[in-house]
Scaffold this active site. Sequence first.
Site, PDB file in Angstrom:
ATOM      1  CD1 TRP A  21      17.703  83.254  60.365  1.00  0.00           C
ATOM      2  CD2 TRP A  21      17.973  82.368  62.391  1.00  0.00           C
ATOM      3  NE1 TRP A  21      19.035  82.925  60.500  1.00  0.00           N
ATOM      4  CE2 TRP A  21      19.227  82.384  61.736  1.00  0.00           C
ATOM      5  CE3 TRP A  21      17.901  81.861  63.687  1.00  0.00           C
ATOM      6  CZ2 TRP A  21      20.390  81.896  62.336  1.00  0.00           C
ATOM      7  CZ3 TRP A  21      19.044  81.373  64.283  1.00  0.00           C
ATOM      8  CH2 TRP A  21      20.278  81.404  63.614  1.00  0.00           C
ATOM      9  CG  ASP A  49      11.226  89.211  64.437  1.00  0.00           C
ATOM     10  OD1 ASP A  49      11.335  90.449  64.548  1.00  0.00           O
ATOM     11  OD2 ASP A  49      12.189  88.469  64.145  1.00  0.00           O
ATOM     12  CE1 TYR A  54      16.606  86.446  59.743  1.00  0.00           C
ATOM     13  CE2 TYR A  54      14.283  86.475  60.321  1.00  0.00           C
ATOM     14  CZ  TYR A  54      15.603  86.651  60.673  1.00  0.00           C
ATOM     15  OH  TYR A  54      15.918  87.040  61.960  1.00  0.00           O
ATOM     16  CD  GLN A 172      14.807  90.004  66.951  1.00  0.00           C
ATOM     17  OE1 GLN A 172      15.033  88.995  66.275  1.00  0.00           O
ATOM     18  NE2 GLN A 172      13.922  90.913  66.601  1.00  0.00           N
ATOM     19  CB  SER A 201      18.179  81.739  69.652  1.00  0.00           C
ATOM     20  OG  SER A 201      18.610  80.403  69.568  1.00  0.00           O
ATOM     21  CB  ALA A 204      19.703  77.147  72.786  1.00  0.00           C
ATOM     22  NE  ARG A 223      16.073  75.629  63.587  1.00  0.00           N
ATOM     23  CZ  ARG A 223      15.665  76.878  63.830  1.00  0.00           C
ATOM     24  NH1 ARG A 223      16.504  77.762  64.337  1.00  0.00           N
ATOM     25  NH2 ARG A 223      14.433  77.230  63.600  1.00  0.00           N
ATOM     26  CG  ASN A 289       7.349  76.710  71.707  1.00  0.00           C
ATOM     27  OD1 ASN A 289       7.825  75.868  72.460  1.00  0.00           O
ATOM     28  ND2 ASN A 289       7.793  76.871  70.474  1.00  0.00           N
TER      29      ASN A 289
END
Length: 318
Positions: A21, A49, A54, A172, A201, A204, A223, A289
């Site tokens: 996204w 995903d 998008y 989701q 998210s 966040a 971002r 991550n």
Amino acid sequence: MQCRHFGNSELRVSVISLGSWLTYGGGVEAEQARACVDAAFDHQINFIDTANVYGRGAAERFLGEALKGRSRDSYVLATKLYFPMSDSDRGLSRQQIEKQLDASLERLQTDVIDLYQCHRFDEATPLEETMEALTRAVESGKVRYLGFSEWPADKIEAALAMTGVARFVSSQPQYSLLWRKPEEQIIPLCAANGVSQIVWSPLAQGVLTGKYDPDQPPPRDSRAASNEMSGWMDWLMERPTLEAVQQLKPLAAEAGLSLAQFALAWVLREPNVASAIVGASRPRQVVDNAAAADARVDPELFAKAEAITARAGQHEPA
């Protein structure tokens, strides 16, 4: 990399997954985006995903090229439909499901989508029509399993109560230390019915990495500083929220984790969460991550984190 099942399905996915996204086919340059995909595979992330909307197909086209040449059984591929693809193409009608599914398959350069998700609930289409069309998609072999995103609890219950149709295996929702609303209804309902959460998210939109100082402008390469990627962040960039996030850093340090790893580990503490989707724009973010999959955190640290973020308050996302 740990893996968990999607509900009652046979799908086993990595607990950290890669999303697209606002990033791939959009705000992130193609070469860097491809490097993120490569890093995901290098660290045993097997779940990708995306959604047709998008970049109006751009993210799917990018992934179709980026995944070309990889063994199809080496990854689980998910996409979605509902939001407008043109002035006349939107929703979950029989016609749209058939049309958008075929278009997604073509862009993704694959014969089957492992998880096909309804991006929102369609109030303009009878639920029976949607479920029957989705069931035909499964029976055709073009789709393996079904999911939904951000559906109200009563609509989830109605779909699960229907007979003679394919069952949903995943939900989701947005879910993070800063957004816990799924705990009220969605997670208990899904857990009781063999439906797992795929969290979007969980960081966040990067705020839970701790990189946004409340006394400084956003980093230029972040971002929040991007015109293309910051449009949904206003509620997250309020001063009380950013101050609360800064207070989480000592807790993450005590756990021996980066703040991003700590926040992802918090999401994964919930047994009903199958995977947390990360939207990395750099390979090193993917690597950082991915390490959260094996994190072990004292529950008392999580409790302290929850108390801190609760004081910041939650606001309805834009």
